[in-house]
Scaffold this motif. Structure first.
Motif, mmCIF file in Angstrom:
data_model
loop_
_atom_site.group_PDB
_atom_site.id
_atom_site.type_symbol
_atom_site.label_atom_id
_atom_site.label_comp_id
_atom_site.label_asym_id
_atom_site.label_seq_id
_atom_site.Cartn_x
_atom_site.Cartn_y
_atom_site.Cartn_z
ATOM 1 N N ALA A 41 -59.775 0.068 20.618
ATOM 2 C CA ALA A 41 -58.747 1.066 20.960
ATOM 3 C C ALA A 41 -57.769 0.476 21.979
ATOM 4 O O ALA A 41 -56.555 0.655 21.856
ATOM 5 N N GLY A 42 -58.287 -0.239 22.968
ATOM 6 C CA GLY A 42 -57.417 -0.885 23.949
ATOM 7 C C GLY A 42 -56.524 -1.924 23.307
ATOM 8 O O GLY A 42 -55.351 -2.062 23.661
ATOM 9 N N SER A 43 -57.066 -2.627 22.345
ATOM 10 C CA SER A 43 -56.287 -3.635 21.635
ATOM 11 C C SER A 43 -55.152 -2.991 20.841
ATOM 12 O O SER A 43 -54.022 -3.483 20.845
ATOM 13 N N ARG A 44 -55.453 -1.886 20.186
ATOM 14 C CA ARG A 44 -54.402 -1.165 19.447
ATOM 15 C C ARG A 44 -53.312 -0.684 20.397
ATOM 16 O O ARG A 44 -52.118 -0.767 20.081
ATOM 17 N N ASP A 45 -53.706 -0.205 21.563
ATOM 18 C CA ASP A 45 -52.727 0.247 22.560
ATOM 19 C C ASP A 45 -51.841 -0.902 23.013
ATOM 20 O O ASP A 45 -50.635 -0.734 23.200
ATOM 21 N N THR A 46 -52.438 -2.073 23.184
ATOM 22 C CA THR A 46 -51.671 -3.245 23.604
ATOM 23 C C THR A 46 -50.655 -3.634 22.543
ATOM 24 O O THR A 46 -49.491 -3.885 22.855
ATOM 25 N N ARG A 75 -53.808 -12.458 27.549
ATOM 26 C CA ARG A 75 -54.993 -13.230 27.931
ATOM 27 C C ARG A 75 -56.224 -12.331 28.002
ATOM 28 O O ARG A 75 -57.303 -12.692 27.554
ATOM 29 N N THR A 76 -56.014 -11.140 28.562
ATOM 30 C CA THR A 76 -57.114 -10.168 28.643
ATOM 31 C C THR A 76 -57.578 -9.781 27.244
ATOM 32 O O THR A 76 -58.775 -9.728 26.962
ATOM 33 N N LYS A 82 -62.910 -12.234 21.991
ATOM 34 C CA LYS A 82 -64.124 -13.054 22.013
ATOM 35 C C LYS A 82 -65.346 -12.193 22.318
ATOM 36 O O LYS A 82 -66.422 -12.417 21.758
ATOM 37 N N LEU A 83 -65.177 -11.206 23.169
ATOM 38 C CA LEU A 83 -66.274 -10.291 23.498
ATOM 39 C C LEU A 83 -66.666 -9.473 22.269
ATOM 40 O O LEU A 83 -67.856 -9.261 22.017
ATOM 41 N N ILE A 84 -65.701 -9.061 21.462
ATOM 42 C CA ILE A 84 -65.993 -8.313 20.238
ATOM 43 C C ILE A 84 -66.825 -9.170 19.286
ATOM 44 O O ILE A 84 -67.759 -8.676 18.653
ATOM 45 N N ALA A 85 -66.523 -10.455 19.226
ATOM 46 C CA ALA A 85 -67.323 -11.356 18.375
ATOM 47 C C ALA A 85 -68.770 -11.405 18.869
ATOM 48 O O ALA A 85 -69.707 -11.414 18.062
ATOM 49 N N LYS A 86 -68.967 -11.398 20.189
ATOM 50 C CA LYS A 86 -70.323 -11.397 20.738
ATOM 51 C C LYS A 86 -71.024 -10.064 20.467
ATOM 52 O O LYS A 86 -72.231 -10.032 20.210
ATOM 53 N N ILE A 87 -70.276 -8.976 20.511
ATOM 54 C CA ILE A 87 -70.846 -7.656 20.196
ATOM 55 C C ILE A 87 -71.279 -7.634 18.729
ATOM 56 O O ILE A 87 -72.376 -7.168 18.405
ATOM 57 N N ASP A 88 -70.420 -8.154 17.851
ATOM 58 C CA ASP A 88 -70.776 -8.220 16.424
ATOM 59 C C ASP A 88 -72.030 -9.060 16.205
ATOM 60 O O ASP A 88 -72.891 -8.704 15.394
ATOM 61 N N ALA A 89 -72.153 -10.157 16.941
ATOM 62 C CA ALA A 89 -73.352 -11.003 16.823
ATOM 63 C C ALA A 89 -74.590 -10.235 17.287
ATOM 64 O O ALA A 89 -75.656 -10.328 16.668
ATOM 65 N N ALA A 90 -74.453 -9.454 18.365
ATOM 66 C CA ALA A 90 -75.586 -8.654 18.851
ATOM 67 C C ALA A 90 -75.968 -7.593 17.818
ATOM 68 O O ALA A 90 -77.156 -7.351 17.577
ATOM 69 N N LEU A 91 -74.975 -6.972 17.190
ATOM 70 C CA LEU A 91 -75.255 -5.972 16.154
ATOM 71 C C LEU A 91 -75.959 -6.615 14.951
ATOM 72 O O LEU A 91 -76.856 -6.017 14.361
ATOM 73 N N ARG A 92 -75.579 -7.848 14.627
ATOM 74 C CA ARG A 92 -76.262 -8.573 13.544
ATOM 75 C C ARG A 92 -77.718 -8.849 13.924
ATOM 76 O O ARG A 92 -78.623 -8.709 13.099
ATOM 77 N N ARG A 93 -77.946 -9.230 15.201
ATOM 78 C CA ARG A 93 -79.318 -9.473 15.649
ATOM 79 C C ARG A 93 -80.145 -8.188 15.567
ATOM 80 O O ARG A 93 -81.333 -8.236 15.259
ATOM 81 N N ILE A 94 -79.515 -7.053 15.837
ATOM 82 C CA ILE A 94 -80.219 -5.772 15.706
ATOM 83 C C ILE A 94 -80.649 -5.581 14.252
ATOM 84 O O ILE A 94 -81.799 -5.243 13.973
#
Length: 140
Positions: A41-46, A75-76, A82-94
């Motif tokens: 959502a923050g990304s869409r706002d940006t 930059r933010t 990159k954080l979203i990619a890590k979240i997706d990886a965590a969801l895959r591990r789940i």
């Protein structure tokens, strides 16, 4: 088809229940999905702000300030991508049943650590060892 897991609104994983039981897994899945939705959502706002903000500012100082603000925002957003990619990886591990276990030792990651950093892939001890090794090699 997945069975919906009942999770009380005030639920918090506890050390006295079986590690990564259905409720804990659902708690972290929801936490990760909510975090991801907030970032998106923050990304869409940006993106909307950047599209609306393409205006000609005559004052050089104001234009420089605006460009600096945009660069910082971009930059933010890149860090958040990159954080979203890590979240997706965590969801895959789940989904694979590997979530909550250290990728280095295979031991459970503490619930406090997972609650504070749900994308963690290593126990605190393994992470500290990893960072010490990294520091030693970086100093060479």
């Amino acid at each position: 088809m997945k069975v919906e897991v009942f999770l009380p609104e005030d639920y918090r994983p506890a050390e006295d229940e079986p590690f990564m039981n259905e409720r804990q897994v659902e708690y972290f899945r929801r936490k990760l999905n909510t975090w991801k939705e907030d970032l998106l959502a923050g990304s869409r706002d940006t993106v909307a702000g950047l599209q609306d903000g393409t205006r000609n500012i005559p004052d050089v100082a104001d234009r420089a300030s605006e460009e600096t603000d945009r660069a910082l925002e971009l930059r933010t957003r890149d860090r958040q991508r990159k954080l979203i990619a890590k979240i997706d990886a965590a969801l895959r591990r789940i989904e694979e049943g590997e979530y909550g276990y250290c990728e280095d030792t295979g031991e459970p990651i503490s619930l406090k650590r997972l609650d504070a950093r749900p994308i963690a892939t290593m126990s605190l001890e393994a992470q500290e060892r990893h960072e010490r090794r990294e520091k030693v090699h970086r100093d060479d």
